[in-house]
Design a protein around this motif. Structure first.
Motif, PDB file in Angstrom:
ATOM      1  N   THR A 145       0.855  -1.174   0.000  1.00 23.27           N
ATOM      2  CA  THR A 145       0.000   0.000   0.000  1.00 23.27           C
ATOM      3  C   THR A 145       0.892   1.224   0.000  1.00 23.27           C
ATOM      4  O   THR A 145       2.080   1.138   0.341  1.00 23.27           O
ATOM      5  N   PRO A 146       0.352   2.419  -0.371  1.00 28.36           N
ATOM      6  CA  PRO A 146       1.182   3.619  -0.365  1.00 28.36           C
ATOM      7  C   PRO A 146       1.859   3.872   0.972  1.00 28.36           C
ATOM      8  O   PRO A 146       3.032   4.255   1.022  1.00 28.36           O
ATOM      9  N   ALA A 147       1.142   3.636   2.090  1.00 33.14           N
ATOM     10  CA  ALA A 147       1.719   3.880   3.410  1.00 33.14           C
ATOM     11  C   ALA A 147       2.905   2.961   3.674  1.00 33.14           C
ATOM     12  O   ALA A 147       3.944   3.390   4.178  1.00 33.14           O
ATOM     13  N   LEU A 148       2.775   1.679   3.313  1.00 33.35           N
ATOM     14  CA  LEU A 148       3.868   0.751   3.548  1.00 33.35           C
ATOM     15  C   LEU A 148       5.037   1.032   2.622  1.00 33.35           C
ATOM     16  O   LEU A 148       6.198   0.844   2.996  1.00 33.35           O
ATOM     17  N   ALA A 149       4.747   1.492   1.410  1.00 39.04           N
ATOM     18  CA  ALA A 149       5.821   1.853   0.483  1.00 39.04           C
ATOM     19  C   ALA A 149       6.607   3.029   1.031  1.00 39.04           C
ATOM     20  O   ALA A 149       7.838   3.082   0.914  1.00 39.04           O
ATOM     21  N   VAL A 150       5.912   3.983   1.655  1.00 41.72           N
ATOM     22  CA  VAL A 150       6.583   5.137   2.261  1.00 41.72           C
ATOM     23  C   VAL A 150       7.463   4.682   3.411  1.00 41.72           C
ATOM     24  O   VAL A 150       8.592   5.156   3.591  1.00 41.72           O
ATOM     25  N   SER A 151       6.963   3.731   4.218  1.00 41.64           N
ATOM     26  CA  SER A 151       7.754   3.205   5.322  1.00 41.64           C
ATOM     27  C   SER A 151       9.036   2.566   4.807  1.00 41.64           C
ATOM     28  O   SER A 151      10.113   2.754   5.372  1.00 41.64           O
ATOM     29  N   GLU A 152       8.928   1.801   3.740  1.00 44.02           N
ATOM     30  CA  GLU A 152      10.110   1.155   3.160  1.00 44.02           C
ATOM     31  C   GLU A 152      11.080   2.203   2.624  1.00 44.02           C
ATOM     32  O   GLU A 152      12.300   2.059   2.770  1.00 44.02           O
ATOM     33  N   ASP A 153      10.560   3.272   2.010  1.00 41.96           N
ATOM     34  CA  ASP A 153      11.433   4.344   1.523  1.00 41.96           C
ATOM     35  C   ASP A 153      12.177   5.001   2.680  1.00 41.96           C
ATOM     36  O   ASP A 153      13.356   5.353   2.555  1.00 41.96           O
ATOM     37  N   ALA A 154      11.493   5.162   3.817  1.00 40.19           N
ATOM     38  CA  ALA A 154      12.131   5.761   4.991  1.00 40.19           C
ATOM     39  C   ALA A 154      13.231   4.855   5.520  1.00 40.19           C
ATOM     40  O   ALA A 154      14.331   5.318   5.874  1.00 40.19           O
ATOM     41  N   VAL A 155      12.955   3.554   5.573  1.00 39.72           N
ATOM     42  CA  VAL A 155      13.963   2.593   6.021  1.00 39.72           C
ATOM     43  C   VAL A 155      15.176   2.638   5.098  1.00 39.72           C
ATOM     44  O   VAL A 155      16.326   2.698   5.545  1.00 39.72           O
ATOM     45  N   SER A 156      14.927   2.645   3.793  1.00 40.15           N
ATOM     46  CA  SER A 156      16.023   2.684   2.816  1.00 40.15           C
ATOM     47  C   SER A 156      16.859   3.949   2.964  1.00 40.15           C
ATOM     48  O   SER A 156      18.088   3.915   2.858  1.00 40.15           O
ATOM     49  N   TYR A 215      22.998   3.502   8.746  1.00 44.34           N
ATOM     50  CA  TYR A 215      22.433   2.713   9.848  1.00 44.34           C
ATOM     51  C   TYR A 215      22.132   1.294   9.378  1.00 44.34           C
ATOM     52  O   TYR A 215      21.851   1.068   8.200  1.00 44.34           O
ATOM     53  N   ARG A 216      22.216   0.352  10.317  1.00 45.65           N
ATOM     54  CA  ARG A 216      21.861  -1.023   9.988  1.00 45.65           C
ATOM     55  C   ARG A 216      20.373  -1.102   9.681  1.00 45.65           C
ATOM     56  O   ARG A 216      19.565  -0.380  10.240  1.00 45.65           O
ATOM     57  N   ARG A 217      20.016  -2.024   8.792  1.00 46.99           N
ATOM     58  CA  ARG A 217      18.627  -2.129   8.361  1.00 46.99           C
ATOM     59  C   ARG A 217      17.689  -2.435   9.528  1.00 46.99           C
ATOM     60  O   ARG A 217      16.595  -1.888   9.606  1.00 46.99           O
ATOM     61  N   SER A 218      18.123  -3.311  10.447  1.00 45.41           N
ATOM     62  CA  SER A 218      17.262  -3.638  11.580  1.00 45.41           C
ATOM     63  C   SER A 218      17.048  -2.430  12.479  1.00 45.41           C
ATOM     64  O   SER A 218      15.957  -2.219  13.016  1.00 45.41           O
ATOM     65  N   GLU A 219      18.094  -1.596  12.646  1.00 51.15           N
ATOM     66  CA  GLU A 219      17.961  -0.378  13.446  1.00 51.15           C
ATOM     67  C   GLU A 219      16.974   0.580  12.787  1.00 51.15           C
ATOM     68  O   GLU A 219      16.101   1.158  13.442  1.00 51.15           O
ATOM     69  N   ALA A 220      17.148   0.765  11.473  1.00 55.63           N
ATOM     70  CA  ALA A 220      16.263   1.669  10.742  1.00 55.63           C
ATOM     71  C   ALA A 220      14.827   1.165  10.766  1.00 55.63           C
ATOM     72  O   ALA A 220      13.877   1.930  10.941  1.00 55.63           O
ATOM     73  N   TYR A 221      14.658  -0.125  10.603  1.00 58.27           N
ATOM     74  CA  TYR A 221      13.331  -0.747  10.612  1.00 58.27           C
ATOM     75  C   TYR A 221      12.624  -0.469  11.939  1.00 58.27           C
ATOM     76  O   TYR A 221      11.465  -0.065  11.978  1.00 58.27           O
ATOM     77  N   GLY A 228       1.128   7.441  13.062  1.00 59.55           N
ATOM     78  CA  GLY A 228       0.171   6.865  12.133  1.00 59.55           C
ATOM     79  C   GLY A 228       0.852   6.428  10.852  1.00 59.55           C
ATOM     80  O   GLY A 228       1.862   6.994  10.438  1.00 59.55           O
ATOM     81  N   LEU A 229       0.278   5.409  10.219  1.00 58.93           N
ATOM     82  CA  LEU A 229       0.874   4.859   9.008  1.00 58.93           C
ATOM     83  C   LEU A 229       0.783   5.800   7.808  1.00 58.93           C
ATOM     84  O   LEU A 229       1.418   5.574   6.791  1.00 58.93           O
ATOM     85  N   ASP A 230      -0.027   6.863   7.942  1.00 61.54           N
ATOM     86  CA  ASP A 230      -0.134   7.813   6.837  1.00 61.54           C
ATOM     87  C   ASP A 230       0.834   8.983   7.002  1.00 61.54           C
ATOM     88  O   ASP A 230       0.752   9.972   6.275  1.00 61.54           O
ATOM     89  N   ALA A 231       1.765   8.862   7.952  1.00 62.32           N
ATOM     90  CA  ALA A 231       2.753   9.932   8.154  1.00 62.32           C
ATOM     91  C   ALA A 231       3.592  10.092   6.884  1.00 62.32           C
ATOM     92  O   ALA A 231       3.956   9.111   6.243  1.00 62.32           O
ATOM     93  N   PRO A 232       3.889  11.338   6.498  1.00 63.09           N
ATOM     94  CA  PRO A 232       4.677  11.558   5.281  1.00 63.09           C
ATOM     95  C   PRO A 232       6.109  11.078   5.432  1.00 63.09           C
ATOM     96  O   PRO A 232       6.622  10.919   6.550  1.00 63.09           O
ATOM     97  N   LEU A 233       6.752  10.868   4.315  1.00 66.31           N
ATOM     98  CA  LEU A 233       8.108  10.345   4.286  1.00 66.31           C
ATOM     99  C   LEU A 233       9.070  11.211   5.097  1.00 66.31           C
ATOM    100  O   LEU A 233       9.893  10.688   5.865  1.00 66.31           O
ATOM    101  N   GLU A 234       8.977  12.514   4.945  1.00 68.94           N
ATOM    102  CA  GLU A 234       9.892  13.420   5.639  1.00 68.94           C
ATOM    103  C   GLU A 234       9.810  13.230   7.155  1.00 68.94           C
ATOM    104  O   GLU A 234      10.828  13.190   7.852  1.00 68.94           O
ATOM    105  N   LYS A 235       8.579  13.084   7.678  1.00 68.57           N
ATOM    106  CA  LYS A 235       8.425  12.900   9.123  1.00 68.57           C
ATOM    107  C   LYS A 235       8.978  11.563   9.587  1.00 68.57           C
ATOM    108  O   LYS A 235       9.564  11.459  10.672  1.00 68.57           O
ATOM    109  N   LEU A 236       8.785  10.546   8.759  1.00 67.66           N
ATOM    110  CA  LEU A 236       9.302   9.231   9.128  1.00 67.66           C
ATOM    111  C   LEU A 236      10.827   9.238   9.183  1.00 67.66           C
ATOM    112  O   LEU A 236      11.430   8.653  10.087  1.00 67.66           O
TER     113      LEU A 236
END
Length: 208
Positions: free
Chosen positions: A155-166, A173-179, A190-198
């Motif tokens: 979903t768009p929200a989960l894609a944004v989360s993955e972009d933030a982790v990347s 940072y290690r991937r597990s730390e970022a995750y 909230g899962l609809d938080a924008p990329l910049e905030k994440l």
């Protein structure tokens, strides 16, 4: 089949403890994490036990927590992860860290364990990721799966989360730390938080 032992700590070694249970000494092999949680010699403690029966021996493996025992059993399903390597992994990585590392596909964290090289780390992640790829973000009914192969279907929200982790991984940072950091920020904002905030929130968590 022995499932639990309660007795006095008689003696310990690098990877074992002997419990005196009613005058009978039982030797259980343990992770360093479990060994460090034991009380002083002569004091009473309890260990969850996994019994391995072979043609030439019967070995007992002891665990301080149910989570550690369950992870030991799960790791044992991976080819190349025997009893010794399983305990080494649990000595180097806590059950919580292990869950995040595999969900985040953080192979580097797994190689912290003695006997786990890059190839075995990849195998562990590949074989176990489907079992724990979804971690709760603290929001009812919502989970996250940041595996790259699923990103196209996210979903768009989960894609944004993955972009933030990347983004955080690209910062070193290690991937597990970022995750973990992104997961915490998502649960708070909230899962609809924008990329910049994440990203900013994740950085704040990582810099604490």
């Amino acid at each position: 089949m022995i499932g639990k032992l309660t007795g006095k700590v008689d003696s310990t070694g690098d990877d074992w403890v002997m419990l005196d249970v009613g005058g009978v000494g039982y030797i259980a092999f343990c992770s360093s994490r479990t060994l460090s949680a034991l009380p002083e010699e002569g004091e009473v403690t309890s260990l969850l036990i996994e019994t391995h029966v072979r043609e030439d021996h019967i070995h007992l493996f002891g665990f301080a927590t149910q989570a550690e025992k369950e992870w030991y059993l799960i790791l044992g399903t991976v080819q190349g992860v025997g009893a010794k390597v399983g305990l080494a992994i649990l000595s180097a990585i806590s059950p919580d860290e292990l869950s995040v590392a595999i969900a985040a596909q953080d192979k580097t964290t797994l190689t912290r364990a003695s006997g786990v090289g890059p190839k075995l780390a990849v195998r562990i992640v590949n074989e176990l990721k489907d079992k724990i790829a979804k971690l709760s973000l603290g929001v009812s009914g919502q989970v996250v799966n940041t595996s790259s192969e699923n990103k196209g279907n996210a979903t768009p929200a989960l894609a944004v989360s993955e972009d933030a982790v990347s983004a955080l991984v690209n910062l070193g940072y290690r991937r597990s730390e970022a995750y973990s950091a992104v997961a915490k920020v998502s649960s708070e904002q909230g899962l609809d938080a924008p990329l910049e905030k994440l990203i900013k929130g994740g950085l704040s968590e990582l810099m604490r």
